[in-house]
Design a protein around this motif. Sequence first.
Motif, mmCIF file in Angstrom:
data_model
loop_
_atom_site.group_PDB
_atom_site.id
_atom_site.type_symbol
_atom_site.label_atom_id
_atom_site.label_comp_id
_atom_site.label_asym_id
_atom_site.label_seq_id
_atom_site.Cartn_x
_atom_site.Cartn_y
_atom_site.Cartn_z
ATOM 1 N N VAL A 28 0.838 -1.205 0.000
ATOM 2 C CA VAL A 28 0.000 0.000 0.000
ATOM 3 C C VAL A 28 0.871 1.253 0.000
ATOM 4 O O VAL A 28 0.601 2.205 -0.738
ATOM 5 C CB VAL A 28 -0.988 -0.003 1.186
ATOM 6 C CG1 VAL A 28 -1.700 1.330 1.307
ATOM 7 C CG2 VAL A 28 -1.998 -1.133 1.023
ATOM 8 N N LYS A 29 1.942 1.266 0.783
ATOM 9 C CA LYS A 29 2.836 2.426 0.798
ATOM 10 C C LYS A 29 3.454 2.655 -0.577
ATOM 11 O O LYS A 29 3.464 3.773 -1.096
ATOM 12 C CB LYS A 29 3.931 2.265 1.836
ATOM 13 C CG LYS A 29 4.844 3.489 1.892
ATOM 14 C CD LYS A 29 6.168 3.190 2.565
ATOM 15 C CE LYS A 29 7.104 4.372 2.532
ATOM 16 N NZ LYS A 29 7.381 4.910 1.203
ATOM 17 N N SER A 30 3.966 1.593 -1.183
ATOM 18 C CA SER A 30 4.607 1.757 -2.491
ATOM 19 C C SER A 30 3.578 2.126 -3.558
ATOM 20 O O SER A 30 3.876 2.919 -4.464
ATOM 21 C CB SER A 30 5.400 0.511 -2.885
ATOM 22 O OG SER A 30 4.577 -0.628 -2.923
ATOM 23 N N TYR A 31 2.351 1.601 -3.445
ATOM 24 C CA TYR A 31 1.285 1.998 -4.369
ATOM 25 C C TYR A 31 1.018 3.504 -4.255
ATOM 26 O O TYR A 31 0.888 4.200 -5.255
ATOM 27 C CB TYR A 31 0.000 1.207 -4.095
ATOM 28 C CG TYR A 31 -1.198 1.811 -4.769
ATOM 29 C CD1 TYR A 31 -1.385 1.681 -6.136
ATOM 30 C CD2 TYR A 31 -2.121 2.559 -4.046
ATOM 31 C CE1 TYR A 31 -2.471 2.266 -6.774
ATOM 32 C CE2 TYR A 31 -3.206 3.146 -4.672
ATOM 33 C CZ TYR A 31 -3.381 2.991 -6.033
ATOM 34 O OH TYR A 31 -4.455 3.575 -6.652
ATOM 35 N N LYS A 32 0.947 4.008 -3.028
ATOM 36 C CA LYS A 32 0.705 5.442 -2.830
ATOM 37 C C LYS A 32 1.833 6.288 -3.422
ATOM 38 O O LYS A 32 1.588 7.371 -3.951
ATOM 39 C CB LYS A 32 0.520 5.746 -1.341
ATOM 40 C CG LYS A 32 -0.808 5.251 -0.807
ATOM 41 C CD LYS A 32 -0.956 5.545 0.677
ATOM 42 C CE LYS A 32 -2.287 5.048 1.203
ATOM 43 N NZ LYS A 32 -2.435 5.316 2.637
ATOM 44 N N ASP A 33 3.068 5.790 -3.352
ATOM 45 C CA ASP A 33 4.190 6.502 -3.969
ATOM 46 C C ASP A 33 4.030 6.563 -5.489
ATOM 47 O O ASP A 33 4.265 7.598 -6.112
ATOM 48 C CB ASP A 33 5.520 5.826 -3.616
ATOM 49 C CG ASP A 33 5.876 5.953 -2.140
ATOM 50 O OD1 ASP A 33 5.293 6.820 -1.446
ATOM 51 O OD2 ASP A 33 6.740 5.172 -1.683
ATOM 52 N N VAL A 34 3.620 5.444 -6.086
ATOM 53 C CA VAL A 34 3.387 5.410 -7.540
ATOM 54 C C VAL A 34 2.227 6.340 -7.883
ATOM 55 O O VAL A 34 2.307 7.133 -8.830
ATOM 56 C CB VAL A 34 3.103 3.972 -8.026
ATOM 57 C CG1 VAL A 34 2.693 3.975 -9.498
ATOM 58 C CG2 VAL A 34 4.310 3.073 -7.807
ATOM 59 N N LEU A 35 1.158 6.272 -7.122
ATOM 60 C CA LEU A 35 -0.023 7.089 -7.387
ATOM 61 C C LEU A 35 0.300 8.582 -7.306
ATOM 62 O O LEU A 35 -0.196 9.369 -8.121
ATOM 63 C CB LEU A 35 -1.145 6.738 -6.415
ATOM 64 C CG LEU A 35 -2.420 7.567 -6.541
ATOM 65 C CD1 LEU A 35 -3.010 7.457 -7.950
ATOM 66 C CD2 LEU A 35 -3.425 7.135 -5.491
ATOM 67 N N ALA A 36 1.129 8.972 -6.357
ATOM 68 C CA ALA A 36 1.477 10.387 -6.215
ATOM 69 C C ALA A 36 2.091 10.931 -7.500
ATOM 70 O O ALA A 36 1.817 12.060 -7.903
ATOM 71 C CB ALA A 36 2.431 10.575 -5.033
ATOM 72 N N ARG A 37 2.890 10.124 -8.174
ATOM 73 C CA ARG A 37 3.496 10.555 -9.436
ATOM 74 C C ARG A 37 2.516 10.392 -10.596
ATOM 75 O O ARG A 37 2.404 11.269 -11.448
ATOM 76 C CB ARG A 37 4.783 9.759 -9.700
ATOM 77 C CG ARG A 37 5.421 10.058 -11.043
ATOM 78 C CD ARG A 37 5.786 11.549 -11.173
ATOM 79 N NE ARG A 37 6.383 11.817 -12.456
ATOM 80 C CZ ARG A 37 5.774 12.491 -13.440
ATOM 81 N NH1 ARG A 37 4.563 12.971 -13.270
ATOM 82 N NH2 ARG A 37 6.371 12.686 -14.581
ATOM 83 N N ALA A 38 1.798 9.270 -10.642
ATOM 84 C CA ALA A 38 0.853 9.031 -11.741
ATOM 85 C C ALA A 38 -0.220 10.104 -11.779
ATOM 86 O O ALA A 38 -0.645 10.526 -12.863
ATOM 87 C CB ALA A 38 0.217 7.645 -11.608
ATOM 88 N N ALA A 39 -0.650 10.559 -10.625
ATOM 89 C CA ALA A 39 -1.721 11.561 -10.559
ATOM 90 C C ALA A 39 -1.329 12.857 -11.250
ATOM 91 O O ALA A 39 -2.202 13.612 -11.683
ATOM 92 C CB ALA A 39 -2.099 11.824 -9.106
ATOM 93 N N ARG A 40 -0.047 13.122 -11.356
ATOM 94 C CA ARG A 40 0.433 14.336 -12.025
ATOM 95 C C ARG A 40 0.861 14.070 -13.466
ATOM 96 O O ARG A 40 1.295 14.983 -14.160
ATOM 97 C CB ARG A 40 1.619 14.928 -11.252
ATOM 98 C CG ARG A 40 1.271 15.378 -9.847
ATOM 99 C CD ARG A 40 2.427 16.090 -9.145
ATOM 100 N NE ARG A 40 3.727 15.466 -9.294
ATOM 101 C CZ ARG A 40 4.245 14.533 -8.486
ATOM 102 N NH1 ARG A 40 3.540 14.100 -7.459
ATOM 103 N NH2 ARG A 40 5.440 14.044 -8.691
#
Length: 108
Positions: A28-40
């Motif tokens: 979940v932590k690593s997913y959130k890291d990916v999402l933070a970049r993907a969202a932009r």
Amino acid sequence: MTGGPSAPERVRVIRLLRVRAGMEADFVKSYKDVLARAARFPGHLGEQLCRSLDDPAQWLLTSEWDSPEAVQRWRTNPEHRTLVEPMNACLHDDRWTAVFQVKETVPV
């Protein structure tokens, strides 16, 4: 409407994943890291992460993009591979990914 521009060809990427036992928090932590970049990332419209009620090791990750080209740009971006490595390290190898064109359905 005729003669106007065609509707965008939105796509949804669907990943069915199995998370290794004891690695859920890391996943979940690593997913959130990916999402933070993907969202932009240009063309990214949104994401959803779901966990199975029947099999807690099974997760469903979906993302929506404004075009197949946007997905391809994200997947081939050098930053993408580095970002997803920690997330993928939490997964079993029996995972799959599919890309679907989004077609809207309207209630009758």
